[in-house]
Design a protein around this motif. Structure first.
Motif, short mmCIF file in Angstrom:
data_model
loop_
_atom_site.label_atom_id
_atom_site.label_comp_id
_atom_site.label_asym_id
_atom_site.label_seq_id
_atom_site.Cartn_x
_atom_site.Cartn_y
_atom_site.Cartn_z
N TYR A 137 1.26 -1.43 -0.22
CA TYR A 137 0.40 -0.16 0.22
C TYR A 137 0.99 1.28 0.18
O TYR A 137 0.84 1.99 -1.00
N PHE A 138 1.90 1.14 0.30
CA PHE A 138 3.04 2.06 1.15
C PHE A 138 3.51 2.65 -0.30
O PHE A 138 3.42 3.57 -0.82
N ALA A 139 3.59 1.74 -1.44
CA ALA A 139 4.22 1.30 -2.58
C ALA A 139 3.87 2.21 -3.24
O ALA A 139 3.50 3.34 -3.90
N SER A 140 1.79 1.65 -3.20
CA SER A 140 0.98 2.43 -4.57
C SER A 140 1.44 3.73 -3.68
O SER A 140 1.48 4.90 -4.64
N ALA A 141 1.03 4.23 -2.17
CA ALA A 141 1.10 5.52 -2.22
C ALA A 141 1.47 6.48 -2.86
O ALA A 141 1.75 7.61 -2.54
N ILE A 142 3.67 6.07 -2.57
CA ILE A 142 4.58 6.79 -3.32
C ILE A 142 4.29 7.30 -4.39
O ILE A 142 4.93 8.15 -4.90
N ILE A 143 3.93 5.93 -5.27
CA ILE A 143 4.37 6.08 -6.41
C ILE A 143 2.87 6.79 -7.53
O ILE A 143 3.24 7.62 -8.82
N VAL A 144 1.97 6.51 -6.87
CA VAL A 144 0.84 7.39 -7.48
C VAL A 144 0.32 8.19 -6.17
O VAL A 144 -0.19 7.66 -5.16
N ARG A 145 1.25 9.11 -6.60
CA ARG A 145 0.34 9.75 -5.26
C ARG A 145 -1.11 10.32 -5.33
O ARG A 145 -1.67 10.84 -6.27
N ARG A 146 -1.18 10.39 -3.61
CA ARG A 146 -3.06 11.26 -3.63
C ARG A 146 -3.23 12.41 -4.66
O ARG A 146 -4.00 12.65 -4.56
N SER A 147 -2.36 13.63 -3.77
CA SER A 147 -2.46 14.35 -4.15
C SER A 147 -2.45 14.92 -5.47
O SER A 147 -2.91 15.88 -6.12
N LEU A 148 -1.78 14.38 -6.90
CA LEU A 148 -1.50 14.33 -8.40
C LEU A 148 -2.55 13.09 -8.47
O LEU A 148 -3.35 13.77 -9.57
N LEU A 149 -2.81 11.74 -7.67
CA LEU A 149 -4.41 11.57 -8.11
C LEU A 149 -5.38 12.17 -8.35
O LEU A 149 -6.69 12.01 -9.39
N LEU A 150 -5.97 12.29 -7.43
CA LEU A 150 -7.21 12.58 -6.67
C LEU A 150 -7.30 14.42 -8.17
O LEU A 150 -9.01 13.99 -8.81
N PRO A 151 -6.85 15.30 -8.31
CA PRO A 151 -7.80 16.38 -9.70
C PRO A 151 -7.24 15.28 -10.88
O PRO A 151 -8.33 16.04 -11.09
N ARG A 152 -7.18 14.80 -11.02
CA ARG A 152 -7.05 13.68 -12.32
C ARG A 152 -8.13 12.69 -12.59
O ARG A 152 -8.47 12.40 -13.52
N ASN A 160 -8.58 2.58 -3.34
CA ASN A 160 -8.11 3.62 -2.33
C ASN A 160 -8.75 4.46 -1.75
O ASN A 160 -9.36 5.41 -1.50
N VAL A 161 -8.95 5.93 -3.28
CA VAL A 161 -9.49 6.26 -2.91
C VAL A 161 -11.04 7.01 -3.20
O VAL A 161 -11.73 8.12 -2.71
N MET A 162 -11.27 5.71 -3.69
CA MET A 162 -12.97 6.55 -4.70
C MET A 162 -14.10 6.10 -3.82
O MET A 162 -14.68 6.93 -3.07
N PRO A 163 -14.23 5.87 -2.10
CA PRO A 163 -14.65 4.98 -1.23
C PRO A 163 -14.92 6.90 -0.55
O PRO A 163 -15.81 7.28 -0.43
N LYS A 164 -13.57 6.81 -0.02
CA LYS A 164 -13.38 8.40 1.21
C LYS A 164 -12.83 9.13 0.45
O LYS A 164 -13.57 10.69 1.23
N HIS A 165 -13.14 9.60 -1.22
CA HIS A 165 -12.39 10.70 -1.58
C HIS A 165 -14.19 11.70 -2.83
O HIS A 165 -13.68 12.61 -2.96
N PHE A 166 -14.75 10.74 -3.26
CA PHE A 166 -14.80 10.05 -4.14
C PHE A 166 -17.18 10.44 -3.57
O PHE A 166 -18.15 10.53 -4.48
N GLY A 167 -17.47 9.56 -2.19
CA GLY A 167 -17.97 8.98 -1.64
C GLY A 167 -18.55 7.80 -2.40
O GLY A 167 -20.21 7.97 -2.57
#
Length: 504
Positions: free
Chosen positions: A272-287, A322-329
């Motif tokens: 999970y850590f590897a995914s989070a540093i390679i596909v950074r949350r701050s860059l992934l969410l807007p795209r 990872n991010v769909m439930p938390k950041h997109f509902g």
């Protein structure tokens, strides 16, 4: 049996309680016969106390048995399933607190109704044997449950990944690559990184990496056939083990070597850590938000995102989960991975995860998955493209799947690619998003006619679409179910007629 103090106390308590009940003695009766207080005997039976020798002698005499039999760790036939559970080490190796279960409360439940609980455990053990459920499979199932409980989103690991990036003062828009991550391992953690020599060790051909731990200079052997993207993930995961201080770990990518739940859990956290540093949350969410808001389905935009983030289709889809439930509902979704050899009509579901509930499709043993699923048809499409040429690209498709029985609709997005290390083997990864009010607000391209809508079902054996051209087997499960329903109706009709004739 795993000999620890909790097990010894529990087994002793179970034996005392079983002997007492067999002789129809109340706690008060046993107290009077043994000279021990009711509260103390109650504590013993619950596995909370282990008496001294003189008190064990008194209990043995009161229960009509001998000292050696009472202190033996061998349980009666009725309680053998509990003995198997204790012998399996599951209670000690599985961190029950992760699931909100207090181990002492579980042991107390075992002691409160040992025969009933034993019968239930015995049933579960019998099912596991019939379906060949090994300890490893149990741990995998427990890990999936743990992920699903948390919507596959772990804020503490996300924060650790962001702190790692901040510590290295990386520019906000930098994407980490193989070279950067390799240098971190070498310079910060003293790793020696070498290629795995398949000529010297042909038995390790299928192993992607092997870590040889040494305090001063750990060695990381990496399979030479891996792509740069795959190596980046392996380096990121190795950094995750170090940065998160995960001691109990796997040393190869063959996760079946795991002999405890902690091995799998720590491997998951490092991955999970590897995914989070390679596909950074701050860059992934807007795209991702920009992509989902499109009014037309544009698969090339999705493929470009995957390339831009220097990751694989599987890792990217998993990162989205990872991010769909938390950041997109949007928390009604699932992830699937299928393997297939080109030209063969067998599709193996090798990985799955469900968030919020158990969705369809999911693993069903010894039945044919619906051949209308996009996860399968995209593999057939890939096999056709590969005929007579070396097609090494990823294909991406979308489909709206409507399930015949329930009427539920899912947006399916699937990506398929050939496996470079295995000739003729293809793999598809799919994300299924349940189409309800929440998801329809987020996804803008659902009305695009380019997205095909299809009626689908679970498996051929359960499907009522008798004119389906893709059918691989008769609806045997459905037919058995229908016969059972007809039988129930006939019995109910006869019973009502009998009641009516009696009243007359």
């Amino acid at each position: 049996m795993a000999i620890n103090s909790d097990n010894v106390k529990l087994v002793f308590g179970l034996k005392v309680k079983e002997l007492r009940l067999d002789q129809t003695l109340s706690l008060n009766d046993l107290s009077q016969k043994s000279g021990l207080s009711v509260s103390y005997i109650n504590e013993i039976e619950k596995g909370k106390k282990y008496p001294k020798s003189d008190k064990i002698i008194a209990l043995a005499a009161a229960l009509g048995t001998d000292y050696e039999s009472l202190v033996s760790l061998k349980l009666s036939k009725r309680l053998e399933p509990i003995s198997e559970l204790l012998s399996s080490n599951i209670l000690t190796e599985l961190p029950l607190d992760l699931f909100g279960i207090d181990q002492s409360s579980l042991l107390e439940m075992l002691s409160d109704a040992p025969t009933k609980v034993s019968a239930f455990i015995g049933t579960l053990i019998e099912i596991s044997r019939n379906y060949n459920v090994s300890a490893e499979k149990f741990y995998f199932s427990a890990l999936r449950t743990y992920q699903e409980m948390h919507d596959n989103y772990f804020e503490e690991i996300e924060n650790a990944a962001e702190q790692f990036l901040a510590d290295r003062k990386l520019p906000q828009y930098d994407i980490l690559n193989e070279e950067f991550l390799e240098n971190i391992l070498k310079q910060n953690y003293g790793y020696e990184i070498e290629q795995l020599d398949k000529r010297l060790h042909p038995e390790l051909n299928a192993v992607r990496s092997l870590t040889i731990p040494h305090t001063d200079s750990p060695r990381l052997l990496v399979n030479s056939t891996l792509s740069s993207v795959q190596k980046s993930f392996i380096y990121g995961r190795e950094i995750g083990y170090r940065y998160l201080n995960l001691k109990n770990r796997l040393y190869t990518t063959a996760v079946l070597e795991a002999d405890s739940f902690e091995h799998l859990l720590n491997n998951f956290k490092a991955s999970y850590f590897a995914s989070a540093i390679i596909v950074r949350r701050s860059l992934l969410l807007p795209r991702l938000q920009e992509f989902l808001a499109l009014k037309t389905w544009q698969p090339n935009r999705l493929l470009k995102m995957i390339d831009d983030f220097n990751t694989t289709p599987e890792s990217f889809c998993y990162r989205i989960s990872n991010v769909m439930p938390k950041h997109f509902g949007v928390n009604q979704l699932f992830f699937l991975r299928f393997n297939n050899f080109a030209g063969q009509n067998q599709f193996d579901l090798t990985k799955e995860m469900h968030i919020a509930r158990k969705h369809i499709p999911h693993t069903v043993k010894d039945e044919y998955y619906c051949r209308r699923w996009l996860s399968l048809t995209i593999l057939q499409d890939l096999a056709e493209r590969n005929l007579g040429r070396n097609f090494n690209e990823t294909i991406c498709k979308a489909q709206i799947s409507k399930y015949v029985d329930s009427g539920e609709e899912y947006l399916m997005i699937s990506l398929a690619k050939s496996v470079s290390s295995s000739p003729n083997q293809n793999v598809s990864v799919s994300m299924g998003i349940y189409l309800n009010e929440d998801s329809r607000k987020v996804i803008g391209f659902l009305a695009d006619p380019a997205i095909r809508s299809r009626l689908v079902n679970e498996t051929c054996e359960r499907c009522a679409l008798f004119d389906c051209k893709e059918r691989m087997a008769a609806p045997t499960v459905l037919q058995r179910r229908q016969k059972y329903e007809d039988l129930k109706k006939s019995i109910a009709t006869l019973m009502s007629q009998k009641a009516h004739s009696v009243s007359l």
